[in-house]
Design a protein around this motif. Structure first.
Motif, PDB file in Angstrom:
ATOM      1  N   MET A   1      23.148  55.130   6.219  1.00 48.98           N
ATOM      2  CA  MET A   1      22.802  56.519   6.492  1.00 48.98           C
ATOM      3  C   MET A   1      21.289  56.693   6.681  1.00 48.98           C
ATOM      4  O   MET A   1      20.846  57.517   7.471  1.00 48.98           O
ATOM      5  N   LYS A   2      20.516  55.914   5.915  1.00 50.82           N
ATOM      6  CA  LYS A   2      19.063  55.991   6.050  1.00 50.82           C
ATOM      7  C   LYS A   2      18.620  55.559   7.443  1.00 50.82           C
ATOM      8  O   LYS A   2      17.654  56.101   7.992  1.00 50.82           O
ATOM      9  N   ILE A   3      19.344  54.580   8.004  1.00 48.80           N
ATOM     10  CA  ILE A   3      18.991  54.119   9.348  1.00 48.80           C
ATOM     11  C   ILE A   3      19.190  55.243  10.362  1.00 48.80           C
ATOM     12  O   ILE A   3      18.345  55.471  11.237  1.00 48.80           O
ATOM     13  N   LEU A   4      20.289  55.981  10.223  1.00 50.08           N
ATOM     14  CA  LEU A   4      20.539  57.107  11.126  1.00 50.08           C
ATOM     15  C   LEU A   4      19.488  58.193  10.944  1.00 50.08           C
ATOM     16  O   LEU A   4      19.025  58.786  11.927  1.00 50.08           O
ATOM     17  N   ASP A   5      19.103  58.445   9.696  1.00 50.73           N
ATOM     18  CA  ASP A   5      18.077  59.459   9.434  1.00 50.73           C
ATOM     19  C   ASP A   5      16.754  59.080  10.088  1.00 50.73           C
ATOM     20  O   ASP A   5      16.101  59.905  10.743  1.00 50.73           O
ATOM     21  N   HIS A   6      16.359  57.829   9.913  1.00 49.19           N
ATOM     22  CA  HIS A   6      15.086  57.377  10.497  1.00 49.19           C
ATOM     23  C   HIS A   6      15.158  57.346  12.018  1.00 49.19           C
ATOM     24  O   HIS A   6      14.187  57.703  12.700  1.00 49.19           O
ATOM     25  N   LEU A   7      16.292  56.930  12.558  1.00 48.57           N
ATOM     26  CA  LEU A   7      16.447  56.911  14.007  1.00 48.57           C
ATOM     27  C   LEU A   7      16.332  58.314  14.580  1.00 48.57           C
ATOM     28  O   LEU A   7      15.699  58.530  15.628  1.00 48.57           O
ATOM     29  N   GLU A   8      16.913  59.272  13.898  1.00 55.77           N
ATOM     30  CA  GLU A   8      16.827  60.667  14.316  1.00 55.77           C
ATOM     31  C   GLU A   8      15.376  61.158  14.300  1.00 55.77           C
ATOM     32  O   GLU A   8      14.913  61.800  15.250  1.00 55.77           O
ATOM     33  N   GLU A   9      14.667  60.838  13.243  1.00 63.75           N
ATOM     34  CA  GLU A   9      13.274  61.277  13.122  1.00 63.75           C
ATOM     35  C   GLU A   9      12.390  60.587  14.149  1.00 63.75           C
ATOM     36  O   GLU A   9      11.496  61.212  14.739  1.00 63.75           O
ATOM     37  N   TRP A  10      12.606  59.283  14.352  1.00 60.10           N
ATOM     38  CA  TRP A  10      11.792  58.552  15.333  1.00 60.10           C
ATOM     39  C   TRP A  10      12.027  59.077  16.748  1.00 60.10           C
ATOM     40  O   TRP A  10      11.085  59.188  17.538  1.00 60.10           O
ATOM     41  N   LEU A  11      13.276  59.370  17.060  1.00 59.89           N
ATOM     42  CA  LEU A  11      13.593  59.879  18.396  1.00 59.89           C
ATOM     43  C   LEU A  11      12.918  61.226  18.638  1.00 59.89           C
ATOM     44  O   LEU A  11      12.321  61.454  19.701  1.00 59.89           O
ATOM     45  N   ILE A  12      12.997  62.124  17.663  1.00 61.95           N
ATOM     46  CA  ILE A  12      12.368  63.441  17.804  1.00 61.95           C
ATOM     47  C   ILE A  12      10.854  63.299  17.920  1.00 61.95           C
ATOM     48  O   ILE A  12      10.215  63.958  18.749  1.00 61.95           O
ATOM     49  N   THR A  13      10.268  62.432  17.104  1.00 59.40           N
ATOM     50  CA  THR A  13       8.824  62.217  17.153  1.00 59.40           C
ATOM     51  C   THR A  13       8.394  61.653  18.495  1.00 59.40           C
ATOM     52  O   THR A  13       7.394  62.094  19.084  1.00 59.40           O
ATOM     53  N   PHE A  14       9.145  60.662  19.001  1.00 64.79           N
ATOM     54  CA  PHE A  14       8.815  60.061  20.290  1.00 64.79           C
ATOM     55  C   PHE A  14       8.921  61.088  21.418  1.00 64.79           C
ATOM     56  O   PHE A  14       8.033  61.164  22.289  1.00 64.79           O
ATOM     57  N   LEU A  15       9.981  61.882  21.416  1.00 67.37           N
ATOM     58  CA  LEU A  15      10.163  62.873  22.480  1.00 67.37           C
ATOM     59  C   LEU A  15       9.070  63.939  22.435  1.00 67.37           C
ATOM     60  O   LEU A  15       8.516  64.324  23.476  1.00 67.37           O
TER      61      LEU A  15
END
Length: 246
Positions: A1-15
């Protein structure tokens, strides 16, 4: 679940960061081409950045969809809970679960319909072609005007973001049923900022209390004033603050 949380945050930050940089470069390029600098102006004119606006719109759409899912997980969405907070704990819990289920149902429907739309808008053609399968008379699908990308890639933000948001609603509901708590975001907290000693009520926090004649006083103002300052001296009439009845 932590991986999904970080992936979500990284994607938003990158965009968010990428869109900001692209639009900044595009605006600077537009203004710089107006200066008659020998050699530089001709070189800038040869640079084609007409795609920047379209790409930024696409990035912001994706950021909004995944940002909405992030908002459900962290509890930063605005909600009107005045009536619900007046209910008993059992009834309030039922309404909260109902609201979370309604959010999951709505986003689940949007995600399902969005996936069907994306599939029929050219995704099935691209997948069949990539896998070397028989395409027949499948619809290739339109492309974007400037980037000339297949539009199904752009519209994929709807099923992906809505499905993630549906999952977050269910995740919050399960957590609420287990612990009785909802995710809460402290708008006064800043990540990375060290928190000092808490303010002493009635003294250090006076500048934030708005207990002056510039703001209406609530119904508990007099009780707080007496607790913090003590009763007025005999024979001295206290000035009425804004919002107090004479």
């Amino acid at each position: 679940m932590k991986i999904l949380d970080h992936l979500e945050e990284w994607l938003i930050t990158f965009l968010m960061g990428g869109a900001t940089i692209i639009i900044f470069v595009s605006v600077m390029h537009r203004y710089a081409t107006g200066f008659a600098i020998p050699g530089v102006q001709d070189w800038l004119i040869t640079l084609n950045l007409s795609w920047a606006q379209e790409l930024c719109i696409i990035m912001f759409v994706w950021m909004a969809k995944f940002g909405a899912a992030y908002g459900v997980r962290t509890g930063i969405h605005v909600g009107v809970d005045v009536l619900i907070n007046r209910l008993s704990d059992s009834n309030r819990g039922k309404f909260i679960v109902f609201g979370l289920l309604a959010g999951a149902l709505f986003t689940g429907i949007v995600g399902s319909l969005g996936a069907q739309f994306v599939w029929e808008n050219g995704a099935h053609y691209s997948f069949y072609k990539t896998l070397g399968m028989e395409m027949g008379d499948l619809y290739e699908g339109p492309i974007t005007p400037d980037l000339e990308w297949p539009t199904w890639i752009v519209y994929s933000a709807i099923p992906l973001g809505s499905s993630l948001m549906c999952f977050r609603f269910l995740q919050v509901m399960v957590s609420f049923l287990r612990t009785g708590e909802l995710p809460h975001h402290d708008h006064g907290h800043v990540d990375g900022l060290d928190e000092g000693e808490p303010l002493e009520p009635g003294k250090d926090d006076v500048i934030y209390s708005m207990e002056d004649n510039l703001h209406p006083h609530d119904l508990n103002y007099e009780e707080r004033r007496i607790r913090n300052e003590g009763p007025p001296a005999p024979g001295i009439e206290r000035r009425k603050g804004a919002g107090e009845q004479p």
